[in-house]
Design a protein around this motif. Structure first.
Motif, short mmCIF file in Angstrom:
data_model
loop_
_atom_site.label_atom_id
_atom_site.label_comp_id
_atom_site.label_asym_id
_atom_site.label_seq_id
_atom_site.Cartn_x
_atom_site.Cartn_y
_atom_site.Cartn_z
N MET A 119 0.84 -1.19 0.00
CA MET A 119 0.00 0.00 0.00
C MET A 119 0.88 1.25 0.00
SD MET A 119 -3.24 0.84 -0.07
CE MET A 119 -4.21 -0.49 0.50
N THR A 120 1.99 1.25 0.76
CA THR A 120 2.86 2.42 0.78
C THR A 120 3.60 2.59 -0.54
OG1 THR A 120 4.62 1.11 1.79
CG2 THR A 120 3.16 2.32 3.27
N ALA A 121 3.93 1.46 -1.19
CA ALA A 121 4.60 1.55 -2.49
C ALA A 121 3.67 2.19 -3.51
CB ALA A 121 5.04 0.16 -2.95
N ALA A 122 2.41 1.85 -3.48
CA ALA A 122 1.44 2.45 -4.41
C ALA A 122 1.29 3.94 -4.12
CB ALA A 122 0.10 1.74 -4.29
N ALA A 123 1.35 4.33 -2.87
CA ALA A 123 1.25 5.74 -2.51
C ALA A 123 2.46 6.52 -3.02
CB ALA A 123 1.10 5.88 -1.00
N GLU A 124 3.65 5.89 -3.02
CA GLU A 124 4.85 6.57 -3.52
C GLU A 124 4.85 6.67 -5.04
OE1 GLU A 124 8.13 4.39 -1.92
OE2 GLU A 124 7.64 4.93 0.15
N LEU A 125 4.31 5.65 -5.71
CA LEU A 125 4.29 5.65 -7.18
C LEU A 125 3.18 6.51 -7.76
CD1 LEU A 125 4.93 1.94 -8.20
CD2 LEU A 125 6.37 3.90 -8.70
N ALA A 126 2.10 6.70 -7.05
CA ALA A 126 0.91 7.38 -7.57
C ALA A 126 1.18 8.77 -8.11
CB ALA A 126 -0.18 7.41 -6.51
N PRO A 127 1.98 9.64 -7.47
CA PRO A 127 2.18 10.98 -8.03
C PRO A 127 2.89 10.97 -9.39
CG PRO A 127 2.83 10.94 -5.73
CD PRO A 127 2.55 9.52 -6.13
N SER A 128 3.75 9.99 -9.63
CA SER A 128 4.51 10.01 -10.88
C SER A 128 3.80 9.27 -12.03
CB SER A 128 5.91 9.41 -10.67
OG SER A 128 5.79 8.09 -10.19
N VAL A 129 3.16 8.12 -11.77
CA VAL A 129 2.54 7.34 -12.85
C VAL A 129 1.02 7.35 -12.81
CG1 VAL A 129 4.53 5.83 -13.16
CG2 VAL A 129 2.72 5.20 -11.56
N GLY A 130 0.42 7.82 -11.76
CA GLY A 130 -1.03 7.83 -11.62
C GLY A 130 -1.49 6.73 -10.67
N ALA A 131 -2.65 6.93 -10.10
CA ALA A 131 -3.16 6.02 -9.08
C ALA A 131 -3.50 4.66 -9.67
CB ALA A 131 -4.38 6.61 -8.39
N ALA A 132 -4.12 4.62 -10.83
CA ALA A 132 -4.55 3.35 -11.41
C ALA A 132 -3.35 2.49 -11.78
CB ALA A 132 -5.42 3.59 -12.63
N ALA A 133 -2.33 3.09 -12.42
CA ALA A 133 -1.14 2.33 -12.81
C ALA A 133 -0.34 1.87 -11.59
CB ALA A 133 -0.26 3.18 -13.74
N CYS B 94 -1.52 1.22 -8.58
CA CYS B 94 -2.26 0.12 -7.93
C CYS B 94 -2.13 -1.17 -8.72
CB CYS B 94 -3.72 0.51 -7.77
SG CYS B 94 -3.98 1.79 -6.54
N ARG B 95 -2.17 -1.07 -10.08
CA ARG B 95 -2.01 -2.25 -10.91
C ARG B 95 -0.62 -2.86 -10.74
NH1 ARG B 95 -2.41 -0.20 -15.99
NH2 ARG B 95 -4.17 1.04 -15.31
N ALA B 96 0.41 -2.03 -10.67
CA ALA B 96 1.79 -2.50 -10.55
C ALA B 96 2.03 -3.15 -9.19
CB ALA B 96 2.77 -1.34 -10.76
N CYS B 97 1.39 -2.64 -8.14
CA CYS B 97 1.61 -3.18 -6.78
C CYS B 97 0.61 -4.27 -6.42
CB CYS B 97 1.54 -2.06 -5.76
SG CYS B 97 2.86 -0.86 -5.94
N GLY B 98 -0.39 -4.50 -7.25
CA GLY B 98 -1.39 -5.54 -6.96
C GLY B 98 -2.37 -5.14 -5.87
N VAL B 99 -2.66 -3.86 -5.79
CA VAL B 99 -3.58 -3.35 -4.77
C VAL B 99 -4.84 -2.89 -5.48
CG1 VAL B 99 -3.92 -1.57 -3.01
CG2 VAL B 99 -1.68 -2.62 -3.32
N ALA B 100 -5.99 -3.19 -4.91
CA ALA B 100 -7.24 -2.71 -5.50
C ALA B 100 -7.30 -1.20 -5.39
CB ALA B 100 -8.42 -3.35 -4.78
N ARG B 101 -7.72 -0.56 -6.48
CA ARG B 101 -7.76 0.89 -6.52
C ARG B 101 -8.72 1.46 -5.48
NH1 ARG B 101 -9.32 3.60 -12.06
NH2 ARG B 101 -10.93 2.10 -11.62
N ALA B 102 -9.87 0.79 -5.28
CA ALA B 102 -10.85 1.27 -4.29
C ALA B 102 -10.25 1.24 -2.89
CB ALA B 102 -12.11 0.42 -4.35
N SER B 103 -9.46 0.19 -2.59
CA SER B 103 -8.82 0.11 -1.26
C SER B 103 -7.83 1.24 -1.08
CB SER B 103 -8.11 -1.24 -1.10
OG SER B 103 -9.02 -2.28 -1.18
N TRP B 104 -7.07 1.56 -2.15
CA TRP B 104 -6.08 2.64 -2.04
C TRP B 104 -6.76 3.98 -1.76
CZ3 TRP B 104 -4.81 7.00 -5.01
CH2 TRP B 104 -3.60 7.59 -4.68
#
Length: 152
Positions: free
Chosen positions: A1-15, A17-27
């Protein structure tokens, strides 16, 4: 979940979450502040009885005159005398806050008695019996079965 939070500003939330295997709604749900607001203390009604008045009602309910009466009877008696303290429901609330909603009359408490136990130590000391009604072969015909047993 923290990895998705770090990646989200640069690649976007959907990408992210997809890369980290986290559901977008959960994020999105974890990123939101909690929906439950802080609980406020309930405001006291201006018509509520003051603590001294509540104690006065409790003293009257505990008086020797009203100790064995229900709050509705106490209120009716006081109204006949021209005194109004509060409603009978308020009297029940005051008694409930004092943990006194129970039978208020002084009642005799009987001790617990042990159940009698029948014990046969030899034959012919204790007998038990039963009578049973049995259905017969035709309508309105019954047989009575009598049983006598020696408990020993």
């Amino acid at each position: 979940m923290t990895a998705a939070a770090e990646l989200a500003p640069s690649v976007g939330a959907a990408a992210a979450c997809r890369a980290c295997g986290v559901a977008r709604a959960s994020w999105y749900r974890r990123g939101r502040p909690s929906a439950s607001p802080a609980r406020r203390e309930r405001r006291r009604s201006p018509r509520a009885l003051a603590p001294a008045e509540r104690q006065g009602v409790l003293d009257i309910l505990h008086s020797e005159r009203f100790i064995d009466r229900a709050p509705a009877q106490v209120q009716a008696t006081l109204l006949e005398e021209g005194t109004y303290l509060c409603s009978s429901r308020t009297m029940y609330r005051i008694l409930g806050d004092a943990a006194e909603i129970r039978e208020r009359r002084a009642q005799l408490r009987r001790p617990l008695y042990a159940k009698p136990q029948l014990l046969a130590t030899a034959p012919n000391q204790l007998w038990c019996w039963d009578i049973t009604k049995l259905l017969g072969p035709a309508k309105w015909v019954y047989y009575y079965l009598y049983v006598l047993l020696d408990v020993f």
